[in-house]
Design an enzyme around this catalytic site. Structure first.
Site: not given
Length: 277
Positions: A142, A155
């Site tokens: 990501s 995350y």
């Protein structure tokens, strides 16, 4: 280093979102796809779509946090297709919360899926690629693995580690003629934010869902660009322009970048607070 015709592929987290879109994009190449997801019914639906689009699909449910299950997935792929040309480590989960507030159980859940799931996939499949002398690994990270927003530490950490793993693996495999690409997209329409754990920070979760819902970019668009990056043998793919600019700024002016992150995050919270729902 482009994929061969009718490539043999395995995709984890293939039951929805980017995983399903990648399977469909591969089907357009008449690929033979091992569709893997925790949710067997969702995996079956993806397999049905692959078949309708001209590909061949098999389904093998798999919990990527279990190394034995991932090894079984690799064996099933060998048995079905006689090898694999593209390994997509896509399965992932999201969460939000400040350091010291987010429960340690949630840290472990995110790291087990987002990081250990990729480690298990590489551990099971990379020796097979080395042995056959060809193949490509596509790890889905990501933009959060390159630029780090507040209240997303678990995350961010998981995705940054996937970037580090992928770059290391690239250096190991590229001299052997094998490919590794790590994908770092920003927000696009998928269900990962909405599916974040209920004990995620409510405000962070709400902001993430709003940003995803408002994005004009769909998973299909992202999938096509990731496969083109695989064809080029690119070590990184940042399909969205905002991710590329954030990454450049972070490398050129890290202090300015961090101050900017704080200011942008504040404005985003103020903006999403005014949006109904």
């Amino acid at each position: 280093m482009s994929l061969p015709s009718r490539p043999r592929a395995v995709v984890t987290g293939a039951g929805s979102g980017l995983g399903r879109a990648l399977c469909e994009a591969l089907a357009a190449r008449q690929a033979r796809v091992m569709v893997s997801d925790m949710n067997a019914a969702s995996a079956e639906e993806t397999a049905r779509r692959v078949t309708e689009l001209g590909g061949e699909a098999r389904v093998h449910p798999c919990d990527v946090t279990d190394p034995d299950a991932v090894e079984a997935l690799a064996r099933a792929t060998d048995e079905a297709f006689g090898g694999v040309d593209l390994v997509v480590n896509n399965a992932g989960v999201a969460t939000g919360g400040a350091v010291g507030t987010l429960p340690l159980s949630e840290w472990k859940r995110v790291l087990h899926v987002n990081l250990w799931g990729v480690i298990h996939g590489c551990h099971a499949f990379v020796p097979r690629l080395r042995k056959q002398g060809s193949g490509h690994v596509l790890n889905i990270a990501s933009a959060a693995g390159l630029v780090y927003a507040p209240n997303l530490a678990a995350y961010n950490t998981s995705k940054a580690a996937v970037v580090a793993l992928s770059e290391t693996l690239y250096a190991e495999l590229q001299p052997l003629g094998l490919g590794v690409t790590v994908a770092c997209p920003t927000f696009f329409r998928t269900n990962i934010a909405a599916a974040a754990a209920p004990y995620s920070d409510p405000e962070t979760r709400r902001m993430s869902v709003k940003l995803v819902d408002q994005s004009k970019i769909g998973a299909e668009w992202v999938a096509e660009r990731l496969l083109k990056a695989v064809d080029r043998g690119a070590p990184h793919v940042l399909p969205m322009a905002d991710a590329r600019w954030f990454w450049r700024l972070r490398r050129l002016a890290p202090g300015l970048f961090l101050r900017g992150v704080i200011a942008v995050e504040k404005r985003m919270r103020e903006r999403t607070a005014r949006i109904p729902g």
